[in-house]
Design an enzyme around this catalytic site. Structure first.
Site, PDB file in Angstrom:
ATOM      1  N   ARG A 139     -26.124  -3.858  16.336  1.00  0.00           N
ATOM      2  CA  ARG A 139     -26.906  -3.924  17.569  1.00  0.00           C
ATOM      3  C   ARG A 139     -27.441  -5.340  17.702  1.00  0.00           C
ATOM      4  O   ARG A 139     -27.485  -6.086  16.718  1.00  0.00           O
ATOM      5  CB  ARG A 139     -28.055  -2.927  17.549  1.00  0.00           C
ATOM      6  CG  ARG A 139     -29.097  -3.299  16.531  1.00  0.00           C
ATOM      7  CD  ARG A 139     -30.215  -2.280  16.441  1.00  0.00           C
ATOM      8  NE  ARG A 139     -30.756  -2.385  15.093  1.00  0.00           N
ATOM      9  CZ  ARG A 139     -31.233  -1.398  14.384  1.00  0.00           C
ATOM     10  NH1 ARG A 139     -31.256  -0.187  14.873  1.00  0.00           N
ATOM     11  NH2 ARG A 139     -31.693  -1.582  13.175  1.00  0.00           N
TER      12      ARG A 139
ATOM     13  N   GLY B  12     -36.432   4.598  12.060  1.00  0.00           N
ATOM     14  CA  GLY B  12     -37.039   5.583  11.173  1.00  0.00           C
ATOM     15  C   GLY B  12     -37.668   6.773  11.869  1.00  0.00           C
ATOM     16  O   GLY B  12     -38.252   7.631  11.233  1.00  0.00           O
TER      17      GLY B  12
ATOM     18  N   HIS C  77     -59.285   2.601  20.361  1.00  0.00           N
ATOM     19  CA  HIS C  77     -60.441   1.941  20.975  1.00  0.00           C
ATOM     20  C   HIS C  77     -60.506   0.476  20.552  1.00  0.00           C
ATOM     21  O   HIS C  77     -60.617  -0.431  21.380  1.00  0.00           O
ATOM     22  CB  HIS C  77     -61.716   2.677  20.566  1.00  0.00           C
ATOM     23  CG  HIS C  77     -62.968   2.056  21.094  1.00  0.00           C
ATOM     24  ND1 HIS C  77     -63.710   1.138  20.378  1.00  0.00           N
ATOM     25  CD2 HIS C  77     -63.593   2.177  22.286  1.00  0.00           C
ATOM     26  CE1 HIS C  77     -64.741   0.741  21.103  1.00  0.00           C
ATOM     27  NE2 HIS C  77     -64.686   1.363  22.265  1.00  0.00           N
TER      28      HIS C  77
ATOM     29  N   CYS D  66     -55.748 -15.286  42.265  1.00  0.00           N
ATOM     30  CA  CYS D  66     -56.530 -15.840  41.169  1.00  0.00           C
ATOM     31  C   CYS D  66     -57.068 -14.649  40.398  1.00  0.00           C
ATOM     32  O   CYS D  66     -57.097 -13.543  40.887  1.00  0.00           O
ATOM     33  CB  CYS D  66     -57.648 -16.733  41.682  1.00  0.00           C
ATOM     34  SG  CYS D  66     -58.739 -15.947  42.860  1.00  0.00           S
TER      35      CYS D  66
ATOM     36  N   TYR E 196     -48.276 -18.863  45.184  1.00  0.00           N
ATOM     37  CA  TYR E 196     -48.651 -19.314  43.850  1.00  0.00           C
ATOM     38  C   TYR E 196     -49.460 -18.253  43.125  1.00  0.00           C
ATOM     39  O   TYR E 196     -49.998 -17.337  43.736  1.00  0.00           O
ATOM     40  CB  TYR E 196     -49.454 -20.631  43.922  1.00  0.00           C
ATOM     41  CG  TYR E 196     -50.829 -20.480  44.534  1.00  0.00           C
ATOM     42  CD1 TYR E 196     -51.930 -20.157  43.731  1.00  0.00           C
ATOM     43  CD2 TYR E 196     -51.039 -20.646  45.898  1.00  0.00           C
ATOM     44  CE1 TYR E 196     -53.189 -20.006  44.282  1.00  0.00           C
ATOM     45  CE2 TYR E 196     -52.299 -20.490  46.454  1.00  0.00           C
ATOM     46  CZ  TYR E 196     -53.372 -20.164  45.644  1.00  0.00           C
ATOM     47  OH  TYR E 196     -54.619 -20.003  46.179  1.00  0.00           O
TER      48      TYR E 196
ATOM     49  N   LYS F 151     -26.666   3.247  19.328  1.00  0.00           N
ATOM     50  CA  LYS F 151     -25.770   3.315  18.172  1.00  0.00           C
ATOM     51  C   LYS F 151     -24.374   3.735  18.602  1.00  0.00           C
ATOM     52  O   LYS F 151     -23.380   3.103  18.211  1.00  0.00           O
ATOM     53  CB  LYS F 151     -26.346   4.316  17.162  1.00  0.00           C
ATOM     54  CG  LYS F 151     -25.861   4.139  15.758  1.00  0.00           C
ATOM     55  CD  LYS F 151     -26.498   5.169  14.823  1.00  0.00           C
ATOM     56  CE  LYS F 151     -27.914   4.813  14.442  1.00  0.00           C
ATOM     57  NZ  LYS F 151     -28.600   5.896  13.707  1.00  0.00           N
TER      58      LYS F 151
ATOM     59  N   ARG G 297     -25.736  11.536  13.084  1.00  0.00           N
ATOM     60  CA  ARG G 297     -26.706  10.447  13.224  1.00  0.00           C
ATOM     61  C   ARG G 297     -27.332  10.427  14.608  1.00  0.00           C
ATOM     62  O   ARG G 297     -26.638  10.485  15.618  1.00  0.00           O
ATOM     63  CB  ARG G 297     -26.019   9.099  13.008  1.00  0.00           C
ATOM     64  CG  ARG G 297     -25.092   9.072  11.831  1.00  0.00           C
ATOM     65  CD  ARG G 297     -24.221   7.834  11.813  1.00  0.00           C
ATOM     66  NE  ARG G 297     -24.962   6.602  11.607  1.00  0.00           N
ATOM     67  CZ  ARG G 297     -24.416   5.399  11.673  1.00  0.00           C
ATOM     68  NH1 ARG G 297     -23.127   5.267  11.983  1.00  0.00           N
ATOM     69  NH2 ARG G 297     -25.149   4.331  11.476  1.00  0.00           N
TER      70      ARG G 297
ATOM     71  N   SER H  80     -56.448 -15.723  49.021  1.00  0.00           N
ATOM     72  CA  SER H  80     -56.242 -15.681  47.579  1.00  0.00           C
ATOM     73  C   SER H  80     -56.684 -14.305  47.111  1.00  0.00           C
ATOM     74  O   SER H  80     -57.820 -13.892  47.356  1.00  0.00           O
ATOM     75  CB  SER H  80     -57.052 -16.782  46.904  1.00  0.00           C
ATOM     76  OG  SER H  80     -56.917 -16.643  45.499  1.00  0.00           O
TER      77      SER H  80
ATOM     78  N   MET I 261     -36.130   9.064  13.962  1.00  0.00           N
ATOM     79  CA  MET I 261     -35.317  10.263  14.071  1.00  0.00           C
ATOM     80  C   MET I 261     -34.346  10.340  12.901  1.00  0.00           C
ATOM     81  O   MET I 261     -34.320   9.473  12.054  1.00  0.00           O
ATOM     82  CB  MET I 261     -34.617  10.282  15.408  1.00  0.00           C
ATOM     83  CG  MET I 261     -35.618  10.550  16.521  1.00  0.00           C
ATOM     84  SD  MET I 261     -34.823  10.706  18.089  1.00  0.00           S
ATOM     85  CE  MET I 261     -34.165   9.097  18.257  1.00  0.00           C
TER      86      MET I 261
HETATM   87  P1  ADP Z   1     -30.799   4.748  11.039  1.00  0.00           P
HETATM   88  O1  ADP Z   1     -30.740   4.808  12.504  1.00  0.00           O
HETATM   89  O2  ADP Z   1     -32.086   5.213  10.456  1.00  0.00           O
HETATM   90  O3  ADP Z   1     -30.329   3.421  10.500  1.00  0.00           O
HETATM   91  P2  ADP Z   1     -28.191   5.737  10.467  1.00  0.00           P
HETATM   92  O4  ADP Z   1     -27.628   6.794  11.329  1.00  0.00           O
HETATM   93  O5  ADP Z   1     -27.723   4.372  10.723  1.00  0.00           O
HETATM   94  O6  ADP Z   1     -29.761   5.828  10.497  1.00  0.00           O
HETATM   95  O7  ADP Z   1     -27.832   6.189   8.996  1.00  0.00           O
HETATM   96  C1  ADP Z   1     -28.607   6.017   7.842  1.00  0.00           C
HETATM   97  C2  ADP Z   1     -27.792   5.375   6.741  1.00  0.00           C
HETATM   98  O8  ADP Z   1     -26.609   6.097   6.475  1.00  0.00           O
HETATM   99  C3  ADP Z   1     -27.353   3.989   7.121  1.00  0.00           C
HETATM  100  O9  ADP Z   1     -27.459   3.152   5.998  1.00  0.00           O
HETATM  101  C4  ADP Z   1     -25.927   4.170   7.497  1.00  0.00           C
HETATM  102  O10 ADP Z   1     -25.193   3.010   7.316  1.00  0.00           O
HETATM  103  C5  ADP Z   1     -25.463   5.298   6.588  1.00  0.00           C
HETATM  104  N1  ADP Z   1     -24.371   6.059   7.196  1.00  0.00           N
HETATM  105  C6  ADP Z   1     -24.388   6.677   8.375  1.00  0.00           C
HETATM  106  N2  ADP Z   1     -23.200   7.237   8.668  1.00  0.00           N
HETATM  107  C7  ADP Z   1     -22.400   6.990   7.611  1.00  0.00           C
HETATM  108  C8  ADP Z   1     -21.018   7.297   7.294  1.00  0.00           C
HETATM  109  N3  ADP Z   1     -20.273   7.969   8.162  1.00  0.00           N
HETATM  110  N4  ADP Z   1     -20.540   6.865   6.139  1.00  0.00           N
HETATM  111  C9  ADP Z   1     -21.319   6.184   5.264  1.00  0.00           C
HETATM  112  N5  ADP Z   1     -22.597   5.865   5.489  1.00  0.00           N
HETATM  113  C10 ADP Z   1     -23.144   6.256   6.657  1.00  0.00           C
HETATM  114 MG    MG Z   2     -28.779   2.537  10.884  1.00  0.00          MG
END
Ligand code: ADP
Ligand code: MG
Ligand code: MG
Length: 902
Positions: A343, A107, A459, A854, A874, A29, A98, A786, A109
């Protein structure tokens, strides 16, 4: 200050200081926020605290020296840039804190928005927004909620309940109907919840909020769910996360504001176009949380054409810059567009091929890069039959796609019932809460396995993958009741005998029988779809990339095939020879009787008769295979398994004999058979009389096979065909074994071949550790090696392959002793080292020694890369895996500078 910073380790980077290649240090990020900033895109200013700071914190339990000061300095310059101060009661700067690791962990962290709000600055925020009290109090209640949950471990439901309560009191279901007063009341309620759970008041000091939030992000790296996710996705545990501090922009300022997510192409199919969702008057997570209904991104054109056009321009720019599908998060604050994340986006297997092909067409990447961007696991996925979902089939549950494939069948809840119904010819799906080693028979009998618990290393998942059986694990919406023989899901009750369908690729579960359709990619490989003349973008892309892989690769790809039909199929899939033709099946069926005669022979004469009767049958088998492979090498392995495997099992035979005796029948023959089986019974058959040992003990057995091979080759050549047989001696551990077999074989070959021009190579399998370690000696007597990596793994680790996967591999995977079964992917450090030693010492003794592998590793993507690197000639694998091996051999051969394909 400047002097001090030169000696101090740098832990904090302004967005302007980073770039997209610094993912290790800044996380994905942070690196991409920096990249967008430097591209001149509208990114709210901010800075990134490095993964190194996180790692230092996690090892010592406290923030590293210098970090606090550097944060202070960067905060000050942020305040200057924004012309606002964190926590200023009149005109506050707010920030988000963030998480962001090198690899995206959706989701897993935490992120905290609106840091900097308190009882005083909430008033300033309202003034900033032109007296928008509602907005200010909404932002404040969100801060307490996110901060409470994330930083102080207050149970999130408590806040949810309070919010629901406020809405109920107001008689509404929509957050937007809560006005400023309602939200102010909610802030009070939230503060009480906070105080109750933490024993302290919600922190009013903005810098304390910031520091605690940063620390919480660091800590979230080691949260249990993050650890589990990493184990499942095989992300290293020691990378740490970066922390991004970003000035807040607001999508919840009114109808001219909003927030959204978008993809630059369809991540499902790869089709070009604009894909995304938008939600007006909302902040952050609201879009994905599903609280209110989002609108398709195209709607934004009507709502705010300027921002929409600007967004499309930025998306095009990002694609051109990253040369790949991007996924983005954005916010519009009162008509001004802000980019919050981008990304390189995740995609399905089909989309990966289609997009790579399109990007080549668009001139953004070359074919090497396209090849680098797809992988064998994706290709394998595309080769499984798929459910035809164009009718009204809706999944009733979604679990983890633990072992790919599409399976429909009658539901059973016990292993015993699975075995019973399967014996009656029914397709069954074994449904369990989780499986254990007692379920093994049922799993073998079932067409598919569905569990309500457990992940990719459970398992059920491990065993099913080992068997190549479709499995969905951890479908936790399903409630399994074994005594009642039912499961319930979303209001449906499914009983024993009801039909369900499971998709082991997507993890989806359907009620009823979903029709299955063959994969277009397989149709293409089989030659029934012409890539130049069909309008299927996936097939065209696969064709293009495969053609490039074939041109690039150094490794040849052969197949394991025992019959003419298998050989023909594998050839269509691109096999360039047979690397393993097992001769065992040639001793089965109506030939069993001859094998019995061979084993029971009381004298030389009887044994020779039995062998003489087997000879023409074997010869006919080889003729068929040599014809199919016309001119391509065929490696025939002399008989490998212990002979008693061709006789009835001991217990069954003993019962038969006893019963027949009781009835007073003549049992002389059965008794002889029984005593032979008793005589040959072994405690450890895998380590017993098999392979070359058998050839040295049973006179004439190998000689018969060698003669059949040579005669078949001569017959094919006399008919105008071409035959290139390679005779492979299994289980050799010492050069003397091979020399003995070789001396006899060479005599026979010379006699049979005469002046026909047929050339027969003699080589050996390297599958006993001793053979690998004495490869220099063995190479003196072998024209090729082989590697039998199944046995080499079995004997290298001391794992009985047939037992370990069901018995304890799941535990080993759970503990991380290995990340993947060594029978699935070669253990490069141990078993692979044996391969490397044997390859090097074998070639040193005999330059030009032909080297192959093989066994199933030959079709495993990671293993193929390893074999390329070791310098084998091969790999050989099952027909279905041949395209995967071709693709991966191509990928191994191109030099890779591009992005991580994870
Ligand atoms: P995740 O990795 O779970 O997507 P993010 O760090 O991207 O978490 O943030 C969660 C939400 O908050 C995202 O929708 C993001 O766009 C929003 N967000 C994060 N930073 C800001 C900011 N500085 N201003 C407005 N919205 C933000
Ligand atoms: Mg995000
Ligand atoms: Mg073997």
């Amino acid at each position: 200050m400047a002097a001090q910073e030169t000696v101090e380790h740098k832990y904090v980077y302004d967005f302007a200081e980073g770039n997209k290649d610094l993912k290790d240090l800044l996380g994905g990020k942070g690196a991409n926020l920096a990249e967008m900033t430097n591209l001149g895109l509208p990114v709210p200013p901010g800075f990134t605290i490095t993964t190194e700071a996180c790692k230092a914190y996690l090892t010592t339990g406290r923030e590293p020296d210098g970090l606090a000061g550097q944060i202070e300095a960067h905060l000050e310059s942020l305040e200057r840039a924004m012309d606002r101060r964190l926590g200023d009661p009149d005109d506050p700067l707010l920030v988000s804190v963030r998480s962001g690791a090198k690899f995206s962990m959706p989701g897993m962290m935490e992120t905290v928005l609106n840091v900097g709000l308190n009882d005083r600055s909430v008033v300033g925020l309202s003034a900033q927004a032109g007296g928008n009290d509602r907005f200010a109090w909404d932002s404040y209640r969100r801060l307490i909620q996110m901060f409470g949950k994330t930083v102080c471990e207050v149970p999130g439901e408590e806040f949810e309940h309070a919010l629901d309560e406020a809405k109920r009191a107001k008689g509404t279901k929509n957050d937007l109907d809560l006005d400023a007063d309602d939200l102010r009341g909610l802030v009070d309620a939230y503060k009480q919840i906070f105080a109750k759970h933490t024993g302290r008041e919600f922190p009013q000091e903005p810098r304390e909020q910031l520091d605690l939030a940063i620390r919480a992000v660091f800590d979230s790296w080691n949260a249990e769910r993050a650890i589990l996710y990493r184990r499942q996705e095989r992300i290293p545990a020691d990378l740490g996360t970066a922390v991004n501090v970003v000035s807040m922009v607001f999508g919840n300022l009114g109808p001219d504001s909003g927030t959204g997510v978008a993809f630059t192409r369809d991540p499902g199919s790869g089709a070009q176009g604009i894909y995304g969702d938008y939600l007006a008057n909302a902040q952050g997570e609201d879009v994905v949380a599903g609280i209110r209904n989002t609108v398709p991104l195209q709607e934004l054109e009507r709502l705010d054409k300027t921002s929409y056009d600007q967004l499309l321009g930025i998306m095009a720019r990002l694609e051109e810059h990253y040369k790949d599908l991007c996924d983005i998060e954005f916010t519009i604050e009162r008509g001004k567009l802000w980019m919050l994340q981008t990304r390189v986006g995740k995609r399905t297997a089909a989309a990966a091929f289609v997009i790579a092909g399109q990007l080549v067409d668009e001139g953004l990447i070359d074919l090497d890069e396209a090849l680098h961007r797809v992988n064998g696991a994706q290709l394998a996925q595309l080769m499984f039959p798929r459910f035809q979902l164009d009718h009204d089939f809706q999944p009733v549950a979604t679990g983890i796609g633990a072992s790919p494939g599409a399976a429909s069948g009658k539901v059973v809840f016990t292993s015993a019932r699975a075995v019973e119904l399967a014996a009656e010819g029914e397709a069954v799906i074994l449904v369990r809460r989780e499986t254990n080693p007692d379920d093994l028979n049922g799993m073998i009998a079932a067409k598919g396995i569905l569990t309500s618990r457990g992940g990719k290393t459970s398992h059920a998942a491990v065993v099913a993958r080992g068997m190549g059986k479709t499995c969905v694990s951890g479908a936790d919406e399903i409630e399994v009741n074994v005594p009642a023989k039912t499961f319930t899901v979303g209001g449906h009750t499914v009983g024993e005998g009801d039909v369900v369908s499971i998709d082991g690729t997507t993890g989806k579960v359907y009620l009823g029988e979903v029709p299955v359709m063959p994969s277009e990619v397989v149709q293409y490989f089989e030659g029934s779809l012409d890539p130049e003349h069909i309008d299927n973008p996936l097939v065209r892309a696969v064709h293009r990339i495969m053609t490039h892989a074939d041109a690039a690769r150094r490794l040849r790809v052969r197949t394991n095939a025992d019959t003419g039909a298998d050989a023909a199929r594998a050839r269509r899939f691109g096999a360039e020879g047979i690397g393993l033709c097992r001769t065992e099946h040639m001793f089965l069926g109506d030939r069993r009787e001859l094998v019995e005669r061979l084993i029971l022979a009381s004298g030389e004469r009887e044994r020779e008769d039995a062998l003489a009767a087997l000879l023409p049958l074997q010869r006919a088998d080889f003729v068929e295979i040599f014809r199919e492979m016309d001119g391509l090498p065929v490696t025939v392995r002399l008989i490998d398994p212990p002979l008693h495997e061709f006789l009835p099992p001991l217990e069954q035979l003993a019962v038969n004999v006893a019963v027949a005796q009781e009835r007073g029948e003549d049992v002389a023959k059965e008794e002889a058979l029984l005593s032979a089986v008793r005589r040959m019974h072994e405690e450890n058959p895998m380590l017993g009389l098999r392979g070359v040992r058998l050839g040295l003990v049973i006179p004439g057995l190998f000689a018969m096979q060698v003669r059949a091979i040579a005669e078949a080759a001569v017959a094919v050549v006399r008919d105008g065909g071409r035959a290139c047989p390679e005779i492979m001696v299994p289980l050799v551990g010492a050069v003397q074994e091979l020399e003995t077999v070789r001396a006899e074989a060479e005599k026979i070959i010379a006699e049979v071949v005469g002046d026909s021009g047929v050339e027969v190579l003699i080589g050996t399998m390297i599958e006993v550790p001793r053979a690998a370690l004495t490869a220099g000696q063995i190479a003196e007597a072998a024209e090729f090696f082989s590697f039998g990596t199944n046995d080499l793994t079995q004997m290298g680790w001391g794992f009985s392959r047939d037992d370990v996967e069901g018995a304890f591999f799941w535990r080993y995977l759970e503990l991380g002793i290995f990340g993947i079964s060594p029978f699935e992917s070669i253990d490069a450090d141990g078993v692979g080292r044996l391969v490397r030693i044997a390859a090097e010492e074998g070639r040193a003794a005999r330059p030009g020694l032909k080297l192959g592998v093989c066994g199933e590793h030959g079709g495993d993507p990671d293993s193929v890369h390893f074999f390329h690197e070791v310098g084998l000639d091969y790999v050989s694998c099952s027909p279905f895996r041949v395209p995967v091996a071709r693709l991966e051999a191509g990928r191994a051969a191109i030099s890779t500078t591009g992005s991580d394909s994870r």
